[in-house]
Design a protein around this motif. Structure first.
Motif, PDB file in Angstrom:
ATOM      1  N   MET A 108       6.197  23.141  49.660  1.00 35.39           N
ATOM      2  CA  MET A 108       7.243  23.822  50.241  1.00 35.39           C
ATOM      3  C   MET A 108       7.067  24.917  51.387  1.00 35.39           C
ATOM      4  N   GLU A 109       7.839  25.313  52.422  1.00 41.23           N
ATOM      5  CA  GLU A 109       7.523  26.231  53.603  1.00 41.23           C
ATOM      6  C   GLU A 109       7.522  27.650  52.963  1.00 41.23           C
ATOM      7  N   GLN A 110       6.633  28.308  53.597  1.00 42.98           N
ATOM      8  CA  GLN A 110       6.469  29.918  53.330  1.00 42.98           C
ATOM      9  C   GLN A 110       8.150  30.453  53.715  1.00 42.98           C
ATOM     10  N   GLN A 111       8.450  31.355  52.960  1.00 43.95           N
ATOM     11  CA  GLN A 111       9.585  31.996  53.459  1.00 43.95           C
ATOM     12  C   GLN A 111       9.518  33.426  53.143  1.00 43.95           C
ATOM     13  N   GLU A 112      10.199  34.284  53.951  1.00 45.74           N
ATOM     14  CA  GLU A 112      10.384  35.602  53.959  1.00 45.74           C
ATOM     15  C   GLU A 112      11.451  36.004  53.140  1.00 45.74           C
ATOM     16  N   CYS A 113      11.323  37.138  52.344  1.00 46.46           N
ATOM     17  CA  CYS A 113      12.455  37.410  51.473  1.00 46.46           C
ATOM     18  C   CYS A 113      12.380  39.122  51.108  1.00 46.46           C
ATOM     19  N   ALA A 114      13.483  39.591  51.365  1.00 48.37           N
ATOM     20  CA  ALA A 114      13.494  41.104  51.002  1.00 48.37           C
ATOM     21  C   ALA A 114      13.254  41.641  49.516  1.00 48.37           C
ATOM     22  N   PHE A 115      12.523  42.649  49.581  1.00 54.05           N
ATOM     23  CA  PHE A 115      12.174  43.017  48.017  1.00 54.05           C
ATOM     24  C   PHE A 115      13.125  43.155  46.980  1.00 54.05           C
ATOM     25  N   ASP A 116      14.276  43.551  47.596  1.00 52.60           N
ATOM     26  CA  ASP A 116      15.583  43.646  46.587  1.00 52.60           C
ATOM     27  C   ASP A 116      16.194  42.405  46.161  1.00 52.60           C
ATOM     28  N   ARG A 117      15.717  41.258  46.863  1.00 55.05           N
ATOM     29  CA  ARG A 117      16.193  39.874  46.506  1.00 55.05           C
ATOM     30  C   ARG A 117      15.119  39.131  45.856  1.00 55.05           C
ATOM     31  N   LEU A 118      13.926  39.569  45.681  1.00 57.98           N
ATOM     32  CA  LEU A 118      12.781  38.805  45.483  1.00 57.98           C
ATOM     33  C   LEU A 118      12.886  38.190  43.894  1.00 57.98           C
ATOM     34  N   ALA A 119      13.400  39.023  42.979  1.00 59.60           N
ATOM     35  CA  ALA A 119      13.537  38.594  41.541  1.00 59.60           C
ATOM     36  C   ALA A 119      14.391  37.294  41.477  1.00 59.60           C
ATOM     37  N   GLU A 120      15.520  37.340  42.158  1.00 59.38           N
ATOM     38  CA  GLU A 120      16.459  36.286  42.185  1.00 59.38           C
ATOM     39  C   GLU A 120      15.783  35.021  42.990  1.00 59.38           C
TER      40      GLU A 120
END
Length: 425
Positions: free
Chosen positions: A404-416
């Motif tokens: 899968m491609e690497q994606q960027e994600c905000a800290f506050d949405r990482l768990a989800e």
């Protein structure tokens, strides 16, 4: 240079790579006991030597040859426990657990016997014990076997066989003992030194001899099952009927006597052909006289013990893979700001995603070196954070096991986001 210190012979270290098997066995047993209503107790490793002399029997190999016994500074003669049942009975009597009560209990931990170390047999070994007090009928005998049979299924172990026998009551055994002594006296020349010594003290133990030269004389000895009292025979017949009704396969082995003096009536043993000479993986039986023998009120009782080392060896021989102990997430951090943000983020992820390992890279290193560590750890995902990502409150999420491609994600949405990528089995 000083000589390197090593572990005492026969007392083995359990290394981190081995522990997933041990944890699997212990967790499966703990869950199973809860399902059947057995409660955990823990008893000391050290007991007065008299406890084992009175319970196991002074003329057993365990007491005569194998116990670690010493005088302590207070003048007491103490022994490291060679088995758990006697200590559990002592504790139940001492704390009033058997007075007008029925108990289903279990315990686990290390035991100690000074034997010749070999595969599957160590001087410090670990057992799980399952015991029931206050139940006189053969139904509890069957339940104890059901518990062990379900444990084999839970651990996916198929190469185990059940043997059963009845030792009768002490009174019927006394009559059988006279018949047995008469037989062995007629074949005295065929007995080895240990058997000659046992002939006067405990002739039933001769039947448990592992000396192949004794096989012929033992095979032709009178059978205990032919000398059972009527009540023990009825108990044994009903026990076998209930086992059949539960669909549990077994064979009657009239030579099965068990190595401890306290057993009465039902005895049983689970064995395997996968471990060579050390074929017993779980053994037990009734000990209806032991509570009274140790100073309590007469109480029917039954139990079994299994050796964790042998169960682990059996799982490995069967090719059962060790449970995956790898973390789910590995944090790759580069830069002071990234380290500060990453350590705090890891704690938030552990709160939000319990049961999933979160491993943080320590002691720096380049992104390339850290990604190698992430891959080696077995983690499913790498979270990559540099000082720039930390300033923006984001992490690069890199799947390590799937394309899968690497994606960027905000800290506050990482768990989800991680929960969606790694649904829990």
């Amino acid at each position: 240079m000083d000589k390197k210190l090593q572990a005492v012979r026969g007392m083995n270290d359990l290394l981190a790579d081995q522990m997933p098997y041990w944890q699997l066995v212990e967790r499966a047993a703990r869950e199973l006991f809860a399902d059947y209503g057995y409660r955990e107790m823990r008893v000391p490793l050290l007991e007065r030597a008299e406890l084992f002399q009175r319970s196991i029997g002074e003329h057993t190999d365990i007491v005569e040859k194998e116990m670690y016994t010493f005088d302590d500074r207070g003048g007491d003669l103490l022994s490291l426990r060679p088995e758990a049942t006697a200590g559990l009975v002592r504790a139940a009597i001492e704390h009033g657990l058997l007075h007008n009560q029925k108990q289903r209990l279990w315990t686990s931990g290390p035991m100690f016997r000074h034997e010749r170390p070999q595969a599957g047999r160590y001087r410090q070994f670990h057992q799980i014990d399952c015991e029931a007090f206050g139940y006189p009928g053969p139904d509890i005998d069957v339940e104890l076997i059901q518990v062990s049979a379900r444990l084999w299924r839970k651990l996916r172990l198929g190469d185990v066989r059940l043997s059963v026998n009845s030792l009768g009551t002490p009174e019927s055994r006394k009559a059988y003992r006279a018949v047995l002594v008469e037989y062995f006296e007629q074949h005295r020349a065929a007995l080895d030194g240990d058997s000659l010594r046992r002939l006067g003290a405990n002739p039933l133990r001769i039947l448990d001899s592992k000396n192949p030269a004794m096989r012929g004389v033992i095979d032709n000895a009178p059978l205990l099952t032919d000398h059972l009292d009527a009540e023990s025979r009825a108990h044994f017949d009903r026990f076998r009927e209930l086992l059949d009704g539960c669909g549990i396969a077994f064979e009657v082995n009239p030579r099965l006597v068990r190595g401890l003096d306290y057993y009465t009536r039902t005895v049983f043993e689970w064995t395997t052909g996968a471990l060579g000479a050390q074929d017993a993986v779980c053994s037990g039986g009734r000990y209806d006289g032991l509570v009274g023998q140790l100073g309590g009120e007469a109480t029917p009782a039954i139990g079994w013990a299994l050796g964790i080392e042998r169960i682990v060896n059996l799982m490995q021989a069967a090719g059962i893979p060790a449970p995956d102990a790898a973390p789910a997430i590995f944090l790759v951090l580069s830069g002071e700001r990234a380290e500060r943000a990453g350590l705090a983020l890891a704690e938030r992820l552990r709160d939000a995603l319990p049961g999933r390992g979160v491993l943080v890279n320590m002691d720096g290193g380049s992104f390339k070196a850290q990604l190698k560590r992430a891959d080696k750890s077995g983690a499913e995902l790498a979270l990559i954070i540099g000082d720039d990502e930390a300033a923006r409150g984001v992490a690069a999420v890199k799947p390590l096991r799937v394309g899968m491609e690497q994606q960027e994600c905000a800290f506050d949405r990482l768990a989800e986001h991680i929960a969606a990528l790694l649904p829990k089995n």
